[in-house]
Structures are given as C-alpha cells and as structure tokens.
Enzyme design. Structure first.
Site, PDB file in Angstrom:
ATOM      1  N   HIS A 124     -46.610 156.030  -7.717  1.00  0.00           N
ATOM      2  CA  HIS A 124     -45.300 156.289  -8.335  1.00  0.00           C
ATOM      3  C   HIS A 124     -44.745 155.072  -9.078  1.00  0.00           C
ATOM      4  O   HIS A 124     -43.674 155.140  -9.667  1.00  0.00           O
ATOM      5  CB  HIS A 124     -44.278 156.739  -7.288  1.00  0.00           C
ATOM      6  CG  HIS A 124     -43.804 155.611  -6.405  1.00  0.00           C
ATOM      7  ND1 HIS A 124     -44.524 155.163  -5.335  1.00  0.00           N
ATOM      8  CD2 HIS A 124     -42.705 154.838  -6.458  1.00  0.00           C
ATOM      9  CE1 HIS A 124     -43.887 154.161  -4.759  1.00  0.00           C
ATOM     10  NE2 HIS A 124     -42.778 153.938  -5.422  1.00  0.00           N
TER      11      HIS A 124
HETATM   12  C1  UD1 Z   1     -37.480 154.459  -6.844  1.00  0.00           C
HETATM   13  C2  UD1 Z   1     -37.370 152.935  -6.785  1.00  0.00           C
HETATM   14  C3  UD1 Z   1     -38.688 152.362  -6.308  1.00  0.00           C
HETATM   15  C4  UD1 Z   1     -39.131 153.000  -5.006  1.00  0.00           C
HETATM   16  C5  UD1 Z   1     -39.154 154.516  -5.144  1.00  0.00           C
HETATM   17  C6  UD1 Z   1     -39.439 155.146  -3.806  1.00  0.00           C
HETATM   18  C7  UD1 Z   1     -35.932 151.778  -8.410  1.00  0.00           C
HETATM   19  C8  UD1 Z   1     -35.899 151.039  -9.687  1.00  0.00           C
HETATM   20  N1  UD1 Z   1     -37.100 152.381  -8.095  1.00  0.00           N
HETATM   21  O1  UD1 Z   1     -38.475 154.762  -7.823  1.00  0.00           O
HETATM   22  O2  UD1 Z   1     -38.534 150.972  -6.092  1.00  0.00           O
HETATM   23  O3  UD1 Z   1     -40.428 152.540  -4.711  1.00  0.00           O
HETATM   24  O4  UD1 Z   1     -37.862 154.961  -5.589  1.00  0.00           O
HETATM   25  O5  UD1 Z   1     -39.945 156.425  -3.955  1.00  0.00           O
HETATM   26  O6  UD1 Z   1     -34.951 151.822  -7.729  1.00  0.00           O
HETATM   27  N2  UD1 Z   1     -36.952 162.249  -9.568  1.00  0.00           N
HETATM   28  C9  UD1 Z   1     -36.891 163.569  -9.202  1.00  0.00           C
HETATM   29  N3  UD1 Z   1     -36.248 163.865  -8.035  1.00  0.00           N
HETATM   30  C10 UD1 Z   1     -35.654 162.936  -7.247  1.00  0.00           C
HETATM   31  C11 UD1 Z   1     -35.716 161.593  -7.650  1.00  0.00           C
HETATM   32  C12 UD1 Z   1     -36.377 161.262  -8.810  1.00  0.00           C
HETATM   33  O7  UD1 Z   1     -37.399 164.452  -9.896  1.00  0.00           O
HETATM   34  O8  UD1 Z   1     -35.096 163.294  -6.187  1.00  0.00           O
HETATM   35  C13 UD1 Z   1     -37.690 161.911 -10.818  1.00  0.00           C
HETATM   36  C14 UD1 Z   1     -36.801 161.874 -12.052  1.00  0.00           C
HETATM   37  O9  UD1 Z   1     -37.572 162.315 -13.135  1.00  0.00           O
HETATM   38  C15 UD1 Z   1     -36.530 160.394 -12.200  1.00  0.00           C
HETATM   39  C16 UD1 Z   1     -37.832 159.765 -11.710  1.00  0.00           C
HETATM   40  O10 UD1 Z   1     -38.259 160.621 -10.670  1.00  0.00           O
HETATM   41  O11 UD1 Z   1     -36.227 160.034 -13.523  1.00  0.00           O
HETATM   42  C17 UD1 Z   1     -37.675 158.351 -11.186  1.00  0.00           C
HETATM   43  O12 UD1 Z   1     -36.698 158.289 -10.143  1.00  0.00           O
HETATM   44  P1  UD1 Z   1     -35.983 156.898  -9.768  1.00  0.00           P
HETATM   45  O13 UD1 Z   1     -35.168 157.047  -8.552  1.00  0.00           O
HETATM   46  O14 UD1 Z   1     -35.315 156.355 -10.988  1.00  0.00           O
HETATM   47  O15 UD1 Z   1     -37.199 155.947  -9.498  1.00  0.00           O
HETATM   48  P2  UD1 Z   1     -38.469 156.137  -8.562  1.00  0.00           P
HETATM   49  O16 UD1 Z   1     -39.657 156.127  -9.442  1.00  0.00           O
HETATM   50  O17 UD1 Z   1     -38.272 157.272  -7.629  1.00  0.00           O
HETATM   51  N1  UDP Z   2     -43.763 158.911   2.342  1.00  0.00           N
HETATM   52  C1  UDP Z   2     -43.506 160.188   2.822  1.00  0.00           C
HETATM   53  N2  UDP Z   2     -44.049 161.254   2.152  1.00  0.00           N
HETATM   54  C2  UDP Z   2     -44.825 161.124   1.047  1.00  0.00           C
HETATM   55  C3  UDP Z   2     -45.079 159.806   0.565  1.00  0.00           C
HETATM   56  C4  UDP Z   2     -44.533 158.731   1.235  1.00  0.00           C
HETATM   57  O1  UDP Z   2     -42.820 160.349   3.821  1.00  0.00           O
HETATM   58  O2  UDP Z   2     -45.275 162.143   0.485  1.00  0.00           O
HETATM   59  C5  UDP Z   2     -43.150 157.767   3.039  1.00  0.00           C
HETATM   60  C6  UDP Z   2     -44.109 156.732   3.537  1.00  0.00           C
HETATM   61  O3  UDP Z   2     -44.495 156.998   4.862  1.00  0.00           O
HETATM   62  C7  UDP Z   2     -43.285 155.446   3.440  1.00  0.00           C
HETATM   63  C8  UDP Z   2     -42.344 155.702   2.312  1.00  0.00           C
HETATM   64  O4  UDP Z   2     -42.336 157.102   2.082  1.00  0.00           O
HETATM   65  O5  UDP Z   2     -42.524 155.259   4.619  1.00  0.00           O
HETATM   66  C9  UDP Z   2     -42.805 154.969   1.085  1.00  0.00           C
HETATM   67  O6  UDP Z   2     -42.038 155.352   0.013  1.00  0.00           O
HETATM   68  P1  UDP Z   2     -42.497 155.129  -1.477  1.00  0.00           P
HETATM   69  O7  UDP Z   2     -43.954 154.947  -1.550  1.00  0.00           O
HETATM   70  O8  UDP Z   2     -41.903 156.231  -2.265  1.00  0.00           O
HETATM   71  O9  UDP Z   2     -41.695 153.812  -1.883  1.00  0.00           O
HETATM   72  P2  UDP Z   2     -41.989 152.245  -1.762  1.00  0.00           P
HETATM   73  O10 UDP Z   2     -42.306 151.934  -0.365  1.00  0.00           O
HETATM   74  O11 UDP Z   2     -43.094 151.938  -2.725  1.00  0.00           O
HETATM   75  O12 UDP Z   2     -40.716 151.631  -2.232  1.00  0.00           O
END
Ligand code: UD1
Ligand code: UDP
Length: 354
Positions: A203
C-alpha cells in the site's frame, strides 16, 4: 489524568488498543478518530474485534490531498483540545493523523506524547518520514520502541522526554496470536494450510503510484510457485485498476478484501513467508517468526534486517521472486523491541510526568 488519543488509520487502532486497555483502568481517555480511514474493513472491524470503545469524536475527514486532509484534522483536533482540556495528547506512528495531532497539541497546553518515536527511513520522499520527523520535534514525551530509535533522536538533538519502552504492537500481537488461533477460520475459508502459502500486502505510495514498480511487484509475486494471498488495500485496488493490472492480479494472486486483525495475524502466523511494504507487518512477522521480504528500498525497522529475519528487495521482480523461493538465512532472534509490556511502561511514565 485525562488523555486525548488521536487515531485515524488501520495500524493506529491496533497500537492504541494495547495502550487504551492499560490506560482506562485508572485514567480518563477521550478517543478521537480523525476519519482518515473510513471503510468498514479499514476501521470498524478493528473496533469490533479488539473491543475498543466507540470513539468519542469522529472528525470524518475522509480522503483528500495531504495538505487539505491534514488541515481539516488540525482544525478539528485544535477545537477538541480547547474544549476537552486534556493533560496529554497521545499520538501513534507516522500518518497524517499523527502530524495533525502534533501540530495542534504543540501549540496549546497539554503534553504531546508520541508512541513510536525515533523511527527513520531517511527517505524524505516518503510522506510518513516527514510526519515522523515533525511529530518527534513537536513532542514532549517520546516513546521509542528500541535503543536505536532513542539514539536516532539523540543524533537530532532530542534527549529530554525520551523513554525506551518497547513496541506496543508486540503487546497487541501477543494477545491476538492466541485469540486468532482459537477464533479465526480464515485458512479454512481460503482453503489453505499452514506453511503452504505466501502472504503479501502492498500500500506504500512509492509502490502503488508508480506503474513500473507496481508491475514489477506483480511480476515477482506471480512467479512464486506457492499461492500468494493478497488482502488488497483500497488504495492499491484503485491503482491496479487504473493502470490496467487488476485482471492479472486477480488471476495470478489470491486477491481478497482487507481482512480483520485476527484473520490477518492468523494468516501471518501460518505463512511460509510474507512479502510486504507495510511498516507494521515487518515487525509482526518478526514477532511471529515468519521470515519477511520487504518490497521497499529501506526500512525504519533496521533490527529485523540485521538479524536476517527481514530482507529488503525493493520493487525488483527478480529479487522478489528469488527471495521468496530460497531459504532465508535467519540468525537467532534478538529482542530489540522489548517484551510485550510497552503499554504498561507508557502509562506509568505518563502518570509520573504530570
Ligand atoms: C495511510 C498512511 C500510511 C499508513 C496507512 C495504513 C498517511 C500519509 N499514510 O496510507 O502511513 O501506512 O494509512 O494503512 O497518513 N481509501 C479508501 N478507504 C479508506 C481509506 C482510504 O478507499 O477507508 C483509499 C482512498 O482512495 C484514499 C487512499 O485509499 O485516497 C489513500 O488513503 P490515505 O489514508 O490517504 O493513505 P493510505 O495509503 O491509506
Ligand atoms: N492488517 C490487517 N488486515 C489486513 C492488512 C493488515 O489487520 O488486511 C494489520 C496488520 O496486522 C498490522 C496493520 O494492519 O497490524 C498494518 O497496517 P498497514 O500495513 O496498513 O500500515 P503500516 O503499518 O504500514 O503503517
């Protein structure tokens, strides 16, 4: 003591779970969900499974550009700090929700406390790196997960308020591993057996938003002889579709919706190997003795690499394939991130600091 906790993204619910359990025995916690993650499988599922109380406030910010998203959170959090008058604003990790809480908190009265302080990738192209650096420099209390994280803070001139407490995700996973082994039926549902599949998550913006990197990852994963379970983050699904890779992904990988924490921990525990660009998953793999292949060029969790349990392969098709098909050379596992009692240490330091 009154704590205002800020969460917004999936990994923050898992981190806050461990500390909230401990905090709420003697203290008042006001839980603020920024709404950064809002899909059921990225948000509600964690509250339900982990028994985290409903957030007291949900700012409902949703997805947007970094600037607009952070600004909307900042405005909402500032108002809540004014109205709730907490002693501490408690922040986790490195998301935009973390940064908004840090900026809002640092300019008003409460102590700002950062859990997962001192982590660095030294890659300023990464939005999370900016969030980490700024949050650490705006915080009064810095809870470092390891000695090396505290040393990093010292190198940046931050020595006051730094406490090495271990990793709160270790606390969470010790609970989850046992519960998941009893309750999760995900392996049966997917028709998988322990040790006979690879788990993968992607992601990170640097991978999802670059078609060459995303395609190389897909090529690398597709070449592995074992089934690859791929719980797809909505950001990744959107990009795979946009670049025209979605059909391939669903044909060649076991693509599933994001799963709940217990199912994920069960999948990770049983996987032969995990290939990921997640921060949290690298550590969780380490705790569960599952060798990890990290599809990034650098990591903040350096100890996992030094011990051989984690290998950095970037978005290189050949390296991904090779690393996933050969034996990983693991050393004895050190314990750089504490022993699963970080939450207790955090609550006791918070109490003493007021
Ligand atoms: C965010 C965090 C990242 C973290 C990740 C955990 C920032 C800059 N990034 O990344 O550090 O590792 O969360 O998963 O804060 N979207 C949906 N549904 C949701 C949320 C997001 O469809 O509930 C989609 C939207 O298209 C959105 C994209 O995901 O534009 C990115 O979401 P965003 O929260 O901006 O960043 P993440 O990639 O989720
Ligand atoms: N995780 C989850 N379901 C999934 C993928 C990840 O519960 O399908 C959990 C995982 O166990 C970990 C956390 O989400 O605790 C990690 O989140 P993510 O990889 O989105 O973010 P990051 O740690 O890179 O910020």
């Amino acid at each position: 003591m009154k704590i205002l906790t800020i969460v917004g993204a999936r990994p923050q619910f898992i981190k806050a779970f461990a500390v909230s359990r401990e905090l709420r025995t003697d203290h008042e916690e006001v839980l603020v969900h920024t709404g950064q993650h809002y899909d059921e499988e990225l948000s509600d599922v964690f509250f339900d499974e982990l028994g985290i109380p409903e957030p007291d406030y949900n700012l409902g910010v949703g997805s947007d550009t970094h600037g607009r998203q952070t600004a909307t959170m900042l405005e909402g959090i500032e108002e809540l700090i004014e109205s709730e008058a907490p002693d501490v604003v408690l922040l986790y990790g490195d998301t935009n929700s973390t940064l908004a809480g840090a900026i809002a908190g640092a300019k008003i009265d409460p102590l700002v406390a950062h859990v997962e302080a001192g982590l660095r990738s030294y890659n300023r192209e990464m939005p999370e790196e900016i969030n980490r650096v700024l949050t650490d420099h705006a915080s009064d209390l810095l809870f470092a997960p390891s000695e090396s994280a505290a040393e990093t803070l010292a190198e940046e001139g931050i020595t006051e308020g730094v406490h090495v407490v271990g990793d709160v995700m270790y606390d969470s996973i010790l609970w989850a591993r046992e519960v998941a082994a009893e309750r999760s039926t995900i392996l049966d549902e997917l028709g998988l057996a322990d040790g006979e599949y690879i788990l993968s998550t992607v992601h990170r913006a640097s991978n999802t938003d670059d078609p060459d990197r995303l395609e190389a990852i897909l090529d690398g994963l597709s070449a592995v002889p074992l089934p690859v379970v791929f719980p797809v983050h909505p950001r990744t699904e959107e990009r795979l579709k946009y670049y025209g890779f979605w059909e391939r992904a669903t044909d060649e990988l076991e693509v599933v919706d994001p799963v709940g924490y217990l199912d994920f921990v069960r999948l990770l525990d049983g996987a032969e190997r995990v290939a990921t660009d997640s921060g949290g998953v690298q550590k969780e793999a380490f705790y569960l003795d599952t060798p990890c292949v990290t599809m990034r060029d650098e990591t903040e969790w350096v100890e996992t690499v030094e011990s051989g349990w984690n290998v950095l392969v970037g978005a290189n098709q050949r390296k991904i394939e090779n690393q996933l098909t050969r034996d990983q050379n693991v050393d004895d596992k050190p314990s750089p991130y504490g022993n699963g009692t970080a939450a207790e240490a955090i609550v006791s330091i918070l109490t003493e600091s007021l």
